[in-house]
Design a protein around this motif. Structure first.
Motif, PDB file in Angstrom:
ATOM      1  N   PHE A 196       0.852  -1.189   0.000  1.00  0.00           N
ATOM      2  CA  PHE A 196       0.000   0.000   0.000  1.00  0.00           C
ATOM      3  C   PHE A 196       0.887   1.237   0.000  1.00  0.00           C
ATOM      4  N   ILE A 197       0.643   2.130  -0.930  1.00  0.00           N
ATOM      5  CA  ILE A 197       1.393   3.378  -1.045  1.00  0.00           C
ATOM      6  C   ILE A 197       0.462   4.519  -0.651  1.00  0.00           C
ATOM      7  N   PRO A 198       0.697   5.175   0.475  1.00  0.00           N
ATOM      8  CA  PRO A 198      -0.138   6.328   0.835  1.00  0.00           C
ATOM      9  C   PRO A 198       0.013   7.429  -0.220  1.00  0.00           C
ATOM     10  N   CYS A 199      -1.099   7.800  -0.828  1.00  0.00           N
ATOM     11  CA  CYS A 199      -1.034   8.785  -1.917  1.00  0.00           C
ATOM     12  C   CYS A 199      -2.266   9.693  -1.924  1.00  0.00           C
ATOM     13  N   GLY A 200      -2.938   9.805  -0.794  1.00  0.00           N
ATOM     14  CA  GLY A 200      -4.067  10.720  -0.708  1.00  0.00           C
ATOM     15  C   GLY A 200      -5.282  10.327  -1.517  1.00  0.00           C
ATOM     16  N   ASN A 201      -5.486   9.027  -1.746  1.00  0.00           N
ATOM     17  CA  ASN A 201      -6.650   8.528  -2.502  1.00  0.00           C
ATOM     18  C   ASN A 201      -6.732   9.111  -3.908  1.00  0.00           C
ATOM     19  N   LYS A 202      -5.574   9.295  -4.531  1.00  0.00           N
ATOM     20  CA  LYS A 202      -5.571   9.792  -5.905  1.00  0.00           C
ATOM     21  C   LYS A 202      -4.429   9.162  -6.680  1.00  0.00           C
ATOM     22  N   ASP A 203      -4.597   9.138  -7.985  1.00  0.00           N
ATOM     23  CA  ASP A 203      -3.539   8.699  -8.879  1.00  0.00           C
ATOM     24  C   ASP A 203      -3.666   9.452 -10.189  1.00  0.00           C
ATOM     25  N   VAL A 204      -2.733   9.206 -11.078  1.00  0.00           N
ATOM     26  CA  VAL A 204      -2.756   9.835 -12.396  1.00  0.00           C
ATOM     27  C   VAL A 204      -2.792   8.736 -13.435  1.00  0.00           C
ATOM     28  N   ARG A 205      -3.788   8.773 -14.308  1.00  0.00           N
ATOM     29  CA  ARG A 205      -3.871   7.852 -15.446  1.00  0.00           C
ATOM     30  C   ARG A 205      -3.242   8.559 -16.642  1.00  0.00           C
ATOM     31  N   VAL A 206      -2.226   7.925 -17.203  1.00  0.00           N
ATOM     32  CA  VAL A 206      -1.544   8.435 -18.386  1.00  0.00           C
ATOM     33  C   VAL A 206      -1.903   7.524 -19.544  1.00  0.00           C
ATOM     34  N   PHE A 207      -2.443   8.094 -20.598  1.00  0.00           N
ATOM     35  CA  PHE A 207      -2.823   7.307 -21.767  1.00  0.00           C
ATOM     36  C   PHE A 207      -1.704   7.421 -22.792  1.00  0.00           C
ATOM     37  N   VAL A 208      -1.011   6.304 -23.019  1.00  0.00           N
ATOM     38  CA  VAL A 208       0.113   6.264 -23.949  1.00  0.00           C
ATOM     39  C   VAL A 208      -0.353   5.617 -25.242  1.00  0.00           C
ATOM     40  N   LEU A 209      -0.029   6.255 -26.360  1.00  0.00           N
ATOM     41  CA  LEU A 209      -0.369   5.750 -27.682  1.00  0.00           C
ATOM     42  C   LEU A 209       0.908   5.727 -28.510  1.00  0.00           C
ATOM     43  N   GLY A 210       1.369   4.526 -28.840  1.00  0.00           N
ATOM     44  CA  GLY A 210       2.642   4.413 -29.555  1.00  0.00           C
ATOM     45  C   GLY A 210       3.775   4.900 -28.666  1.00  0.00           C
ATOM     46  N   ASP A 211       4.500   5.878 -29.171  1.00  0.00           N
ATOM     47  CA  ASP A 211       5.643   6.401 -28.422  1.00  0.00           C
ATOM     48  C   ASP A 211       5.373   7.799 -27.868  1.00  0.00           C
ATOM     49  N   ARG A 212       4.094   8.119 -27.641  1.00  0.00           N
ATOM     50  CA  ARG A 212       3.769   9.446 -27.105  1.00  0.00           C
ATOM     51  C   ARG A 212       2.663   9.353 -26.063  1.00  0.00           C
ATOM     52  N   VAL A 213       2.655  10.341 -25.206  1.00  0.00           N
ATOM     53  CA  VAL A 213       1.565  10.464 -24.238  1.00  0.00           C
ATOM     54  C   VAL A 213       0.451  11.233 -24.916  1.00  0.00           C
ATOM     55  N   LEU A 214      -0.701  10.625 -24.979  1.00  0.00           N
ATOM     56  CA  LEU A 214      -1.857  11.267 -25.595  1.00  0.00           C
ATOM     57  C   LEU A 214      -2.513  12.245 -24.627  1.00  0.00           C
ATOM     58  N   ALA A 215      -2.670  11.837 -23.385  1.00  0.00           N
ATOM     59  CA  ALA A 215      -3.304  12.695 -22.378  1.00  0.00           C
ATOM     60  C   ALA A 215      -3.091  12.084 -20.999  1.00  0.00           C
ATOM     61  N   ALA A 216      -3.357  12.882 -19.984  1.00  0.00           N
ATOM     62  CA  ALA A 216      -3.275  12.389 -18.613  1.00  0.00           C
ATOM     63  C   ALA A 216      -4.376  13.047 -17.791  1.00  0.00           C
ATOM     64  N   MET A 217      -4.817  12.325 -16.764  1.00  0.00           N
ATOM     65  CA  MET A 217      -5.845  12.884 -15.884  1.00  0.00           C
ATOM     66  C   MET A 217      -5.572  12.490 -14.444  1.00  0.00           C
ATOM     67  N   LEU A 218      -5.931  13.380 -13.549  1.00  0.00           N
ATOM     68  CA  LEU A 218      -5.882  13.108 -12.120  1.00  0.00           C
ATOM     69  C   LEU A 218      -7.192  12.463 -11.734  1.00  0.00           C
ATOM     70  N   ARG A 219      -7.130  11.397 -10.935  1.00  0.00           N
ATOM     71  CA  ARG A 219      -8.327  10.715 -10.451  1.00  0.00           C
ATOM     72  C   ARG A 219      -8.283  10.761  -8.933  1.00  0.00           C
ATOM     73  N   GLU A 220      -9.340  11.310  -8.323  1.00  0.00           N
ATOM     74  CA  GLU A 220      -9.418  11.429  -6.863  1.00  0.00           C
ATOM     75  C   GLU A 220     -10.703  10.789  -6.373  1.00  0.00           C
ATOM     76  N   ASN A 221     -10.585  10.055  -5.264  1.00  0.00           N
ATOM     77  CA  ASN A 221     -11.754   9.386  -4.718  1.00  0.00           C
ATOM     78  C   ASN A 221     -11.755   9.514  -3.197  1.00  0.00           C
ATOM     79  N   THR A 222     -12.836   9.081  -2.578  1.00  0.00           N
ATOM     80  CA  THR A 222     -12.926   9.140  -1.114  1.00  0.00           C
ATOM     81  C   THR A 222     -12.310   7.913  -0.463  1.00  0.00           C
ATOM     82  N   PHE A 223     -11.921   6.916  -1.256  1.00  0.00           N
ATOM     83  CA  PHE A 223     -11.214   5.747  -0.743  1.00  0.00           C
ATOM     84  C   PHE A 223     -10.070   5.430  -1.691  1.00  0.00           C
ATOM     85  N   TRP A 224      -9.260   4.456  -1.366  1.00  0.00           N
ATOM     86  CA  TRP A 224      -7.991   4.229  -2.065  1.00  0.00           C
ATOM     87  C   TRP A 224      -8.120   3.900  -3.537  1.00  0.00           C
ATOM     88  N   LYS A 225      -9.222   3.336  -3.987  1.00  0.00           N
ATOM     89  CA  LYS A 225      -9.364   2.955  -5.395  1.00  0.00           C
ATOM     90  C   LYS A 225      -9.868   4.161  -6.196  1.00  0.00           C
TER      91      LYS A 225
END
Length: 122
Positions: A12-41
């Motif tokens: 378990f990595i304490p990270c404030g109930n948030k993560d970043v989803r990075v969408f990679v397409l080929g050899d580039r990052v297409l987009a990224a988003m912050l995801r925040e929730n009230t629990f760890w998932k």
């Protein structure tokens, strides 16, 4: 034992109930988003609040290396920012959904994937 379930165990990595989803397409990052929730998932499908995220060069390089390691043409790379400031890869998803991502980026994700596939004869 009697049900033959598969269990995944990770630190378990304490990270404030948030993560970043990075969408990679080929050899580039297409987009990224912050995801925040009230629990760890922090998955969008689990009700996470989403917003656009601008990656540092270090985070972008980590996401690209993680996706390349799996040899996926496109991937959802989930990054955790630990309380100590480390950027950690928690998952490389080879079949990422992009419903949430589409809401925070300015272009059509499906079209980008289709154009990539056609340009690379996949």
């Amino acid at each position: 034992e009697s049900c033959n379930y598969v269990y995944y165990i990770q630190k378990f990595i304490p990270c404030g109930n948030k993560d970043v989803r990075v969408f990679v397409l080929g050899d580039r990052v297409l987009a990224a988003m912050l995801r925040e929730n009230t629990f760890w998932k922090a998955n969008y499908a689990c009700g996470a609040k989403i917003s656009p995220w601008f990656l540092s060069q270090e985070a972008e390089e980590i996401a690209l290396k993680a996706a390349k390691a799996t040899e996926a043409d496109y991937a959802g790379v989930d990054l955790l920012y630990s309380e100590e400031g480390e950027i950690l890869v928690s998952e490389v998803n080879g079949i990422p959904g992009w419903e949430g991502l589409q809401q925070v980026c300015s272009y059509n994700v499906a079209s980008e994937i289709a154009n990539y596939v056609l340009a690379n004869n996949k």
